[in-house]
Design an enzyme around this catalytic site. Structure first.
Site, PDB file in Angstrom:
ATOM      1  CE  LYS A  77      -4.515   0.784   0.234  1.00 34.19           C
ATOM      2  NZ  LYS A  77      -5.578  -0.292   0.065  1.00 34.19           N
ATOM      3  CG  ASP A 101      -7.117   2.861  -0.958  1.00 33.22           C
ATOM      4  OD1 ASP A 101      -7.512   1.848  -0.714  1.00 33.22           O
ATOM      5  OD2 ASP A 101      -7.431   3.746   0.138  1.00 33.22           O
TER       6      ASP A 101
HETATM    7  N1  GLU Z   1      -7.600   0.223  -2.984  1.00 30.36           N
HETATM    8  C1  GLU Z   1      -8.217  -1.112  -3.143  1.00 30.36           C
HETATM    9  C2  GLU Z   1      -8.207  -1.958  -1.928  1.00 30.36           C
HETATM   10  O1  GLU Z   1      -8.006  -1.727  -0.803  1.00 30.36           O
HETATM   11  C3  GLU Z   1      -7.675  -1.844  -4.468  1.00 30.36           C
HETATM   12  C4  GLU Z   1      -6.262  -1.897  -4.757  1.00 30.36           C
HETATM   13  C5  GLU Z   1      -5.997  -2.568  -6.055  1.00 30.36           C
HETATM   14  O2  GLU Z   1      -6.603  -2.682  -6.884  1.00 30.36           O
HETATM   15  O3  GLU Z   1      -4.707  -2.785  -6.375  1.00 30.36           O
HETATM   16  O4  GLU Z   1      -8.101  -3.237  -1.979  1.00 30.36           O
END
Ligand code: GLU
Length: 451
Positions: A131, A171
């Site tokens: 992340k 996100d």
């Molecule tokens: N931000 C999204 C999550 O919390 C998607 C992340 C992604 O697609 O890599 O899973």
């Protein structure tokens, strides 16, 4: 919050991190709940302690921190902080979103990265967890300022990511516009046209149904939960928080399946539409959100609805609650209100919107509860499908991706349900999801040696 961590190895690792990261409350909440719920399976896997799996599991493989300098439209310089937490790559390249929001720092990104490891494992696709993001706040910034910020961010980040290394996505605060600017800058610096980010535009490698995936996936998951108790969506009312991508598409699918969303919210308050939010009204929500207007725009257009300034929607009476905004939305007192109003089921569209005390209260009071790492995994699952399409240089139809999404959500549901039945309590989706997600990663970590 006190966790009842029965396994001695889990408890030792918990004691260590709760001192070492005493200032990282969100990370500790995420890790504490996992260490508590995986205890029964850690009892049965002595190889984990021998290989220091848990000590490694709670430490990111790598954290990259950097400064992000950019200039505003007046030529004034600004400096934000940029991060990428590469948490675990045991089962695939790091994968997870980028968040641009003032609360971004190591605590929030470590909790999100940790959750992402387990979530990605549950999808059944080969993705590790990571992340990242920045404390940049896009509110009130011009398009050109957002572009310059994204370009500066990627000018550092590009050297740490790649289609087989780390694949970021959106996100909170990062949508199609930001992903596109970052993709453009990555391509310019590296001279490579590769699937290094997901959530891209459809004309440059994006996947159909990616935008809808988290919200639709949430509803597919809840459909499975309801089926287990012999019910469906017909006539059921739902409190939804948030009004962004996840909330909008959760509401859309819920309406299609016969349910009735009553609320939406943002940081200014919530709107209640007793008649139900319909597909037509939802089209207007998408419109005002695209214009960066606040949620009270809804009541200006549909005056029978009410706006509650500065309040959260958890006091509304309904059958289902779907928190789809952000972390820390439902505290113990909110859970008490929901239970008193007869809520039957809570499923998280956001990441960790429910505080640990509130989860415990739901479970003790017979509310079926699904954690985000299982219920909202549809977004990253379709990101995984976008990576596959990019690798084979093909794009699949909406129906094909949607059918795969539905299948993945059903698999996650069944896996979490069966795992809970085997190792914990039937219907405990928190334990089921944590154990199922963990075992796969842990086995891969043991097999790959002390790395
Ligand atoms: N931000 C999204 C999550 O919390 C998607 C992340 C992604 O697609 O890599 O899973």
């Amino acid at each position: 919050m006190e966790y009842t961590i029965k396994n001695a190895y889990c408890k030792r690792v918990w004691d260590e991190i709760s001192v070492r990261y005493a200032d990282q409350g969100h990370f500790l909440q995420a890790a504490g709940l996992v260490l508590e719920t995986i205890s029964p399976v850690v009892d049965k896997m002595p190889e984990l302690e021998k290989n220091a799996v848990l000590e490694r599991f709670v430490e990111p493989e790598r954290i990259i921190m950097f400064r992000v300098p950019w200039t505003d439209d007046q030529g004034k310089p600004h400096v934000n902080r940029g991060f990428r937490v590469q948490f675990n790559s045991a089962i695939g390249p790091y994968k997870g979103g980028l968040r641009f929001s003032p609360e971004v720092g190591l605590d929030v990104l470590k909790f999100l990265g940790f959750e992402q490891v387990l979530k990605n494992s549950l999808t059944t696709l080969p993705m590790g967890g990571g992340k990242g993001g920045s404390d940049f706040d896009a509110h009130g910034k011009s398009d050109a300022e957002v572009m310059r910020f994204c370009q500066s961010f990627v000018t550092e980040l590009y050297r740490h990511i790649g289609p087989d290394t780390d694949v970021p996505a959106g996100d909170k605060g990062v949508g199609g516009r930001e992903v596109a600017y970052m993709f453009g800058q990555y391509k310019r610096i590296t001279n490579q046209y590769v699937g290094v980010l997901t959530g891209k535009g459809l004309s440059f490698g994006g996947s159909l149904a990616r935008t809808e995936a988290t919200g639709y996936g949430l509803i597919y998951f809840v459909e499975c939960m309801l089926a287990k108790i012999g019910q469906d969506f017909k006539g059921k009312t739902a409190i939804i928080s948030g009004d962004g991508n996840v909330a909008q598409y959760a509401a859309e699918k819920l309406i299609q399946l016969g349910g009735k969303p009553l609320t939406l919210s943002d940081s200014t308050g919530y709107i209640l539409d007793e008649e139900g939010i319909t597909a037509e009204k939802l089209a207007y929500v998408k419109e005002f959100r695209a214009n960066h207007e606040k949620v009270d725009a809804y009541v200006k257009k549909f005056p029978k609805a009410k706006f509650f300034k500065g309040e959260k929607p958890w006091g509304v009476k309904a059958d289902l609650a779907l928190p789809c905004a952000t972390q820390d939305e439902i505290y113990l007192e909110d859970a008490q209100k929901l239970v008193a109003n007869g809520i039957k089921l809570v499923a998280e569209g956001a990441n960790m919107p429910t505080r640990a005390e509130a989860i415990e209260y739901f479970q003790k009071n017979g509310v079926i509860f699904a954690p985000g790492k299982a219920a909202n995994a549809g977004g990253v699952a379709v990101s995984g499908l976008e990576m596959s399409q990019n690798s084979e240089r093909l794009s699949w139809s909406f129906e094909e991706v949607d059918a795969k999404l539905k299948q993945i959500m059903t698999n996650i549901h069944d896996n979490a349900y069966e795992t809970a039945k085997k190792y914990a309590t039937e219907g405990d989706y928190v334990a089921g999801a944590n154990i199922a997600g963990f075992v796969k990663v842990a086995n891969a970590m043991v097999a790959q040696g002390l790395v």
